[in-house]
Design a protein around this motif. Structure first.
Motif, PDB file in Angstrom:
ATOM      1  N   UNK A 190      43.478  19.468  26.391  1.00 19.72           N
ATOM      2  CA  UNK A 190      44.918  19.216  26.236  1.00 19.72           C
ATOM      3  C   UNK A 190      45.397  20.064  25.065  1.00 19.72           C
ATOM      4  N   UNK A 191      46.255  21.054  25.335  1.00 23.36           N
ATOM      5  CA  UNK A 191      46.661  22.027  24.324  1.00 23.36           C
ATOM      6  C   UNK A 191      48.158  21.931  24.054  1.00 23.36           C
ATOM      7  N   UNK A 192      48.527  21.637  22.816  1.00 23.70           N
ATOM      8  CA  UNK A 192      49.942  21.662  22.454  1.00 23.70           C
ATOM      9  C   UNK A 192      50.303  23.036  21.900  1.00 23.70           C
ATOM     10  N   UNK A 193      51.560  23.408  22.055  1.00 21.00           N
ATOM     11  CA  UNK A 193      51.999  24.716  21.563  1.00 21.00           C
ATOM     12  C   UNK A 193      51.317  25.859  22.288  1.00 21.00           C
ATOM     13  N   UNK A 194      51.148  25.715  23.604  1.00 18.39           N
ATOM     14  CA  UNK A 194      50.371  26.677  24.380  1.00 18.39           C
ATOM     15  C   UNK A 194      51.151  27.923  24.777  1.00 18.39           C
ATOM     16  N   UNK A 195      52.436  27.969  24.455  1.00 22.04           N
ATOM     17  CA  UNK A 195      53.220  29.169  24.717  1.00 22.04           C
ATOM     18  C   UNK A 195      53.395  29.959  23.438  1.00 22.04           C
ATOM     19  N   UNK A 196      53.646  31.244  23.565  1.00 18.75           N
ATOM     20  CA  UNK A 196      53.842  32.081  22.383  1.00 18.75           C
ATOM     21  C   UNK A 196      55.327  32.161  22.056  1.00 18.75           C
ATOM     22  N   UNK A 197      55.654  32.177  20.761  1.00 17.15           N
ATOM     23  CA  UNK A 197      57.048  32.186  20.324  1.00 17.15           C
ATOM     24  C   UNK A 197      57.720  33.532  20.581  1.00 17.15           C
ATOM     25  N   UNK A 198      56.937  34.558  20.848  1.00 17.11           N
ATOM     26  CA  UNK A 198      57.466  35.893  21.116  1.00 17.11           C
ATOM     27  C   UNK A 198      56.421  36.733  21.817  1.00 17.11           C
ATOM     28  N   UNK A 199      56.688  38.017  22.034  1.00 16.25           N
ATOM     29  CA  UNK A 199      55.735  38.892  22.717  1.00 16.25           C
ATOM     30  C   UNK A 199      54.392  38.945  21.988  1.00 16.25           C
ATOM     31  N   UNK A 200      53.322  38.972  22.748  1.00 13.62           N
ATOM     32  CA  UNK A 200      51.992  39.030  22.154  1.00 13.62           C
ATOM     33  C   UNK A 200      51.279  37.700  22.254  1.00 13.62           C
TER      34      UNK A 200
END
Length: 265
Positions: free
Chosen positions: A11-21
Motif C-alpha cells: 500500500x503506497x501513499x504519494x505514488x504519483x510524481x508532483x512533476x515530470x520525472x
C-alpha cells in the motif's frame, strides 16, 4: 522482474510524481512492482497516480489505484477498504506523502503549519490506524515511513514545520516498532538527504536559492559523493526494508544521504 516481494501486497501513499520525472513515491511503487509485489497506489492527483500505474502495467505488474487525500480520515478508511477488496490483504505500508514550507515561526501562518502537519504526520497516523489491525490479524507486516535528515540536522535554512514534522515521524515509527514488534509488525524509517526530485523543482525550495540552477549546484556541492541523490536511491532502500531480507530489522532510521550528515551539524 525480481521476486524479493513476490505475492506481497504493498500500500503506497504519494505514488504519483508532483512533476515530470521520478518522485520518491512513484519510483517506490514501480520498484515494489518490479520485485513481484501487487501494488495499491494512492495519490491526490489522479493523472499522476494513473501514470505510475501505467508504467507498472506496461512492465507486466499488478496495480490498483485510488485518488485519496491521506490527511482525511474518511478517504484513508475508504482507500484501505478498496485495497482489501482488491487484494484481500496488506503486507507492506509505505508512507511517502510529504510537503515542505520553508520559514520560521514568524513567517509561517497557522494555516500553513496545520496543513503541513496534517499531510506529513496525521496521514501516517491515519494509514497506520486502519492498516495495523489488518497486519495484526495476518500475523505480521512491514511499515516503511519516509522522513528526512531535516529531522536531525539543519538544511542550512529555516524549515521549522518540516523539520518538526519529520522528527514526529521518527518518534512515531519507533513507538510502532516497539509496541507492534510482538505482533510480527516491523516499522522502519528512511531519512533521505538532498534529493534531486520533482518536488524541489516545482516546490518553493527554489526560492531559497534564487534559481533552479543555483539550487542544484549548491546542493550537489554539499554532498561528499558530489551530487544529490534521486528517487531510486530511496526506492531501493524502501524495497530492502519492506522485504524479508530485513526481517530482523525494526525501529531503525536509515540515512540515505550520500554522506552529507557526516559534515552537516
Amino acid at each position: 522482474m525480481g521476486e524479493r516481494l513476490k505475492d506481497k501486497v504493498v500500500f503506497v501513499t504519494g505514488a504519483g510524481s508532483i512533476g515530470p520525472g521520478w518522485g520518491n513515491g512513484k519510483a517506490a511503487a514501480v520498484a515494489f512492482a518490479r520485485e513481484g509485489a501487487k501494488v495499491f497506489a494512492l495519490d491526490l492527483n489522479e493523472a499522476a497516480v494513473a501514470e505510475t500505474a501505467g508504467i507498472i502495467r506496461e512492465e507486466g505488474g499488478t496495480v490498483e489505484t485510488a485518488v485519496c487525500d491521506v490527511s482525511k480520515a474518511d478517504q484513508v478508511e475508504a482507500a484501505v477498504a478498496q485495497a482489501m477488496e482488491a487484494f484481500g490483504r496488506i503486507d507492506v505500508l509505505h508512507n511517502n506523502v510529504g510537503i515542505i514550507d520553508p520559514g520560521n515561526p514568524e513567517q509561517l501562518s497557522e494555516e500553513q503549519w496545520d496543513r503541513l502537519m496534517a499531510i506529513n504526520v496525521k496521514s501516517i497516523y491515519l494509514t497506520c490506524r486502519h492498516i495495523l489491525p489488518i497486519m495484526t490479524r495476518q500475523g505480521g507486516g512491514s511499515i516503511v515511513n519516509i522522513s528526512s535528515i531535516a529531522s536531525t540536522h539543519s538544511l542550512g535554512y529555516s524549515c521549522i514545520s518540516y523539520s518538526a514534522s519529520k522528527g514526529a515521524v521518527n518518534a512515531f515509527s519507533r513507538d510502532i516498532a516497539l509496541n507492534y514488534g510482538p505482533k510480527g509488525i516491523r516499522c522502519n524509517t528512511i531519512l533521505p538527504g538532498l534529493m534531486n526530485t520533482p518536488l524541489i523543482h516545482k516546490g518553493n525550495v527554489t526560492e531559497v536559492y534564487g534559481s533552479t540552477e543555483a539550487m542544484v549546484k549548491q546542493r550537489d556541492a554539499l554532498v561528499p559523493l558530489g551530487h544529490m541523490g534521486d528517487a531510486w536511491d530511496v526506492a531501493w532502500a524502501s524495497v530492502f526494508l519492506a522485504s524479508d531480507e530485513a526481517k530482523f530489522i525494526t525501529g531503525i532510521e536509515l540515512v540515505v544521504d550520500g554522506g552529507i550528515t557526516l559534515k552537516v551539524k
